[in-house]
Each structure stands twice: as C-alpha cells, then as structure tokens.
Design a protein around this motif. Structure first.
Motif, mmCIF file in Angstrom:
data_model
loop_
_atom_site.group_PDB
_atom_site.id
_atom_site.type_symbol
_atom_site.label_atom_id
_atom_site.label_comp_id
_atom_site.label_asym_id
_atom_site.label_seq_id
_atom_site.Cartn_x
_atom_site.Cartn_y
_atom_site.Cartn_z
ATOM 1 N N ALA A 1 -6.334 11.426 -9.653
ATOM 2 C CA ALA A 1 -5.236 10.921 -8.831
ATOM 3 C C ALA A 1 -4.819 11.985 -7.830
ATOM 4 O O ALA A 1 -4.645 13.146 -8.188
ATOM 5 C CB ALA A 1 -4.050 10.527 -9.707
ATOM 6 N N SER A 2 -4.653 11.559 -6.584
ATOM 7 C CA SER A 2 -4.177 12.463 -5.538
ATOM 8 C C SER A 2 -2.906 11.872 -4.934
ATOM 9 O O SER A 2 -2.307 10.957 -5.507
ATOM 10 C CB SER A 2 -5.271 12.677 -4.488
ATOM 11 N N GLU A 3 -2.517 12.375 -3.793
ATOM 12 C CA GLU A 3 -1.257 11.999 -3.182
ATOM 13 C C GLU A 3 -1.069 10.476 -3.122
ATOM 14 O O GLU A 3 -1.958 9.747 -2.707
ATOM 15 C CB GLU A 3 -1.155 12.574 -1.768
ATOM 16 N N GLY A 4 0.120 10.057 -3.574
ATOM 17 C CA GLY A 4 0.468 8.644 -3.547
ATOM 18 C C GLY A 4 -0.038 7.851 -4.727
ATOM 19 O O GLY A 4 0.201 6.653 -4.825
ATOM 20 N N GLU A 5 -0.740 8.505 -5.652
ATOM 21 C CA GLU A 5 -1.331 7.788 -6.780
ATOM 22 C C GLU A 5 -0.581 8.073 -8.077
ATOM 23 O O GLU A 5 0.040 9.117 -8.246
ATOM 24 C CB GLU A 5 -2.811 8.143 -6.918
#
Length: 183
Positions: free
Chosen positions: A67-71
C-alpha cells in the motif's frame, strides 16, 4: 484499496466523519503497525510512505499486500474476526499514516446506519481486488504478473526492494531478475 478512488462510491460527508475520528502519526521505516500474534484493531490509510502486509512461512518472508499513498492497509484476517493475526504490517519508508479503530468505525456506523451500504460497497471493491489477485496467480505466468504490476502500479518497482516484489508476485528473486532482463 485506494481511498482516493472513492468518488461516486462514498459520500463526502461520510469521508469527513471518518477523518474526524482518525488520528495521524508519523513513523520511521521498518516500524510495525501491527505484529503477528496480536488482534489487529486499526485500519490505516497511508498519507505518505509505503507499507506491506507479510507473513513468514518456512522461514521465508512472504509479502501479500503493498500500500502506498492514498491506500488502506490492515491485517484483514484479524480486524473483522477479532482473532490473532498471522500477518505483520510493516512500513517500508518513513511514513505518515491516518488510523481509525475498527470499534470506532463500527460506532460511527451504529450512529449512522445509512452509511453501512457505503462501507459494504468499499468491502465489495476490496473483495474484487483480492479476487483479481488470486486470478493472477491461477491464470497468469510470472512474466504476466510482473508486466501487470509495472502497468498498474509502476511506482512500486522503484520504491520496493526486489525481494519483496518477487515475494508479492509469487516468484523467486532470481526469476524476477530474469524477467526484468528479458526483452
């Protein structure tokens, strides 16, 4: 599940109510948001940084989610069932995360039952993403899985070490290296 893609699914007023209940924290790379063997009580939203969910099998570290930004990321095997998790949730970069306890989310939904359908829609989307991932393992070759990752989430290739990428794609690091070198 990308929180930024909820337009048209979740009303803004619900998003704002959830954010009102979220806490924001900063953590260093390698911090464990959740440790296996414990009951996971929080759902995390990555504002800045990168995280993975992983477990150990036969002494090997197996990455199952990135998971990265916004997730959103959590130990999904535990959060709903309230059973001890077999997963760890680790930050791969210095990160800023929002979190909400599952109990707090449930409390919000109890106060506003009209929002339950939107949470169901989000869960359905998460289920579909999980089913798509299972289909990749069943029907796609190692090269096709890698090509799909490059196509759908190219930023991960630059940010995640190759051992974690290989594990996430269900292959050895040697196989991943061969695929990356192939024309």
């Amino acid at each position: 599940m990308n929180f930024n893609n909820l337009d048209g699914i979740v009303p803004l007023e619900l998003v704002l109510k959830i954010f009102d209940r979220m806490g924001k924290q900063s953590f260093s790379k390698n911090h464990l948001l959740h440790k296996k063997g414990a009951i996971c009580e929080h759902i995390y939203l990555i504002q800045k940084g990168l995280a993975r969910t992983f477990f150990y099998k036969d002494g090997k570290d197996i990455t199952v989610h990135l998971a990265s930004e916004g997730e959103i990321i959590t130990a999904v095997d535990s959060i709903i069932s309230l059973k001890k998790s077999r997963y760890n949730v680790e930050l791969l970069e210095d990160s800023e995360v929002f979190s909400i306890s599952y109990a707090d989310l449930q409390s919000l939904l109890s106060q506003h039952p009209e929002y339950e359908k939107y949470v169901r829609l989000v869960l359905e989307r998460m289920y579909t993403e999980g089913a798509d991932r299972i289909e990749e393992f069943l029907f796609f070759s190692a090269k096709e899985r890698y090509d799909n990752l490059v196509k759908t989430r190219p930023q991960l290739i630059q940010r995640v070490n190759l051992g974690h990428i290989a594990s996430y794609l269900g292959m050895t690091q040697e196989t991943l290296s061969r695929i990356r070198k192939a024309p």
